[in-house]
Design a protein around this motif. Sequence first.
Motif, mmCIF file in Angstrom:
data_model
loop_
_atom_site.group_PDB
_atom_site.id
_atom_site.type_symbol
_atom_site.label_atom_id
_atom_site.label_comp_id
_atom_site.label_asym_id
_atom_site.label_seq_id
_atom_site.Cartn_x
_atom_site.Cartn_y
_atom_site.Cartn_z
ATOM 1 N N ARG A 199 0.835 -1.213 0.000
ATOM 2 C CA ARG A 199 0.000 0.000 0.000
ATOM 3 C C ARG A 199 0.864 1.255 0.000
ATOM 4 O O ARG A 199 0.554 2.238 -0.688
ATOM 5 C CB ARG A 199 -0.930 -0.001 1.215
ATOM 6 C CG ARG A 199 -2.065 -0.999 1.146
ATOM 7 C CD ARG A 199 -3.149 -0.695 2.179
ATOM 8 N NE ARG A 199 -2.640 -0.699 3.533
ATOM 9 C CZ ARG A 199 -2.579 -1.786 4.312
ATOM 10 N NH1 ARG A 199 -2.981 -2.963 3.846
ATOM 11 N NH2 ARG A 199 -2.115 -1.710 5.555
ATOM 12 N N CYS A 200 1.950 1.229 0.775
ATOM 13 C CA CYS A 200 2.857 2.377 0.822
ATOM 14 C C CYS A 200 3.499 2.629 -0.544
ATOM 15 O O CYS A 200 3.608 3.770 -0.992
ATOM 16 C CB CYS A 200 3.955 2.149 1.860
ATOM 17 S SG CYS A 200 3.417 2.221 3.574
ATOM 18 N N VAL A 201 3.923 1.545 -1.196
ATOM 19 C CA VAL A 201 4.521 1.666 -2.527
ATOM 20 C C VAL A 201 3.515 2.231 -3.519
ATOM 21 O O VAL A 201 3.829 3.127 -4.313
ATOM 22 C CB VAL A 201 5.041 0.291 -3.018
ATOM 23 C CG1 VAL A 201 5.343 0.325 -4.509
ATOM 24 C CG2 VAL A 201 6.291 -0.103 -2.238
ATOM 25 N N HIS A 202 2.292 1.725 -3.470
ATOM 26 C CA HIS A 202 1.256 2.174 -4.409
ATOM 27 C C HIS A 202 0.984 3.668 -4.235
ATOM 28 O O HIS A 202 0.918 4.420 -5.218
ATOM 29 C CB HIS A 202 -0.026 1.377 -4.201
ATOM 30 C CG HIS A 202 -1.048 1.595 -5.285
ATOM 31 N ND1 HIS A 202 -1.873 2.700 -5.317
ATOM 32 C CD2 HIS A 202 -1.369 0.850 -6.379
ATOM 33 C CE1 HIS A 202 -2.650 2.637 -6.378
ATOM 34 N NE2 HIS A 202 -2.369 1.519 -7.042
ATOM 35 N N ALA A 203 0.835 4.117 -3.000
ATOM 36 C CA ALA A 203 0.557 5.535 -2.749
ATOM 37 C C ALA A 203 1.738 6.397 -3.174
ATOM 38 O O ALA A 203 1.566 7.466 -3.780
ATOM 39 C CB ALA A 203 0.254 5.755 -1.268
ATOM 40 N N HIS A 204 2.953 5.929 -2.890
ATOM 41 C CA HIS A 204 4.165 6.686 -3.193
ATOM 42 C C HIS A 204 4.371 6.829 -4.697
ATOM 43 O O HIS A 204 4.607 7.927 -5.204
ATOM 44 C CB HIS A 204 5.356 5.974 -2.552
ATOM 45 C CG HIS A 204 6.677 6.576 -2.882
ATOM 46 N ND1 HIS A 204 7.062 7.825 -2.446
ATOM 47 C CD2 HIS A 204 7.717 6.097 -3.610
ATOM 48 C CE1 HIS A 204 8.285 8.089 -2.884
ATOM 49 N NE2 HIS A 204 8.696 7.050 -3.596
ATOM 50 N N VAL A 205 4.272 5.733 -5.429
ATOM 51 C CA VAL A 205 4.507 5.759 -6.876
ATOM 52 C C VAL A 205 3.394 6.519 -7.598
ATOM 53 O O VAL A 205 3.648 7.278 -8.536
ATOM 54 C CB VAL A 205 4.648 4.325 -7.432
ATOM 55 C CG1 VAL A 205 4.734 4.335 -8.957
ATOM 56 C CG2 VAL A 205 5.878 3.640 -6.832
ATOM 57 N N SER A 206 2.153 6.328 -7.162
ATOM 58 C CA SER A 206 1.020 7.002 -7.802
ATOM 59 C C SER A 206 1.117 8.515 -7.667
ATOM 60 O O SER A 206 0.580 9.262 -8.495
ATOM 61 C CB SER A 206 -0.296 6.529 -7.194
ATOM 62 O OG SER A 206 -0.491 5.154 -7.407
ATOM 63 N N ARG A 207 1.801 8.988 -6.638
ATOM 64 C CA ARG A 207 1.898 10.420 -6.386
ATOM 65 C C ARG A 207 2.560 11.169 -7.539
ATOM 66 O O ARG A 207 2.259 12.331 -7.775
ATOM 67 C CB ARG A 207 2.694 10.657 -5.107
ATOM 68 C CG ARG A 207 2.581 12.064 -4.547
ATOM 69 C CD ARG A 207 1.418 12.193 -3.627
ATOM 70 N NE ARG A 207 1.555 11.305 -2.486
ATOM 71 C CZ ARG A 207 0.545 10.995 -1.676
ATOM 72 N NH1 ARG A 207 -0.660 11.475 -1.897
ATOM 73 N NH2 ARG A 207 0.737 10.185 -0.645
ATOM 74 N N VAL A 208 3.444 10.505 -8.277
ATOM 75 C CA VAL A 208 4.150 11.167 -9.378
ATOM 76 C C VAL A 208 3.157 11.697 -10.402
ATOM 77 O O VAL A 208 3.210 12.853 -10.812
ATOM 78 C CB VAL A 208 5.141 10.194 -10.064
ATOM 79 C CG1 VAL A 208 5.755 10.852 -11.297
ATOM 80 C CG2 VAL A 208 6.231 9.778 -9.093
ATOM 81 N N LYS A 209 2.222 10.835 -10.804
ATOM 82 C CA LYS A 209 1.239 11.241 -11.818
ATOM 83 C C LYS A 209 0.351 12.357 -11.293
ATOM 84 O O LYS A 209 0.049 13.314 -12.004
ATOM 85 C CB LYS A 209 0.383 10.026 -12.221
ATOM 86 C CG LYS A 209 -0.579 10.306 -13.358
ATOM 87 C CD LYS A 209 -1.127 9.014 -13.945
ATOM 88 C CE LYS A 209 -1.910 8.196 -12.955
ATOM 89 N NZ LYS A 209 -2.540 7.013 -13.583
ATOM 90 N N VAL A 210 -0.046 12.277 -10.037
ATOM 91 C CA VAL A 210 -0.903 13.292 -9.429
ATOM 92 C C VAL A 210 -0.190 14.633 -9.368
ATOM 93 O O VAL A 210 -0.747 15.681 -9.695
ATOM 94 C CB VAL A 210 -1.339 12.854 -8.013
ATOM 95 C CG1 VAL A 210 -2.111 13.965 -7.318
ATOM 96 C CG2 VAL A 210 -2.185 11.583 -8.088
#
Length: 217
Positions: A199-210
């Motif tokens: 979950r931490c990885v998903h939130a962290h990586v997704s932040r780039v696009k946001v």
Amino acid sequence: MPASAPPQPAAERVYAHVKEAVLDRRYEGGTLLTEGELAQAVGVSRTPVREALLKLEMEGLLKLYPKKGALVLAVSAQEIADVVETRLLVEDFAVRKAAAPLPAHLVERLEELLDEQRRHAREGDLRAVAVSDRCFHAEIVRHAGNQILSKLYDQLRDRQLRMGVAVMEAHPDRIAKNITEHAEILAALRDGDTDRAARCVHAHVSRVKVLVRGEDR
């Protein structure tokens, strides 16, 4: 006396010069580079410049225009979405696989990379921060033990570095937040909580696009 290293071929010197400048965003998207300017900057003839530019075009960093020069390609929204999607697929698998069980040497290496990020952040070296950031994730992917996925992930390296520098330039506060999020990933791995780590990885990586869309600070 030890023999001196042979001189680097001219085309490789041009390639390294241009690629580093593109990844550092000293040559930003939309910049038109001419063979003459690059030849003068590196101190070579135009022939190795053409060879280097062709290689960089194949890597998707430049677009060549005959008799005009080479255009540095901007990072597109589609490219960002594609990179983030690919990273999520690879890193979700990798973080679960690497943590079963988590080897002590991986913990040590991730701690070293976190310390590197903190040091580079204090020094204000954005490209070095981006390199350490990318290495942190790549180390987890490598320890998942799937060589095909590792090679696929390595192919994203240049795009990740370029995007990382762009995000940090636009959102300087993200440097400290990225380091905090990396520490959270490592803490979850240490605790053996693979779901939390994923979950931490998903939130962290997704932040780039946001962040690139300007929807978050």
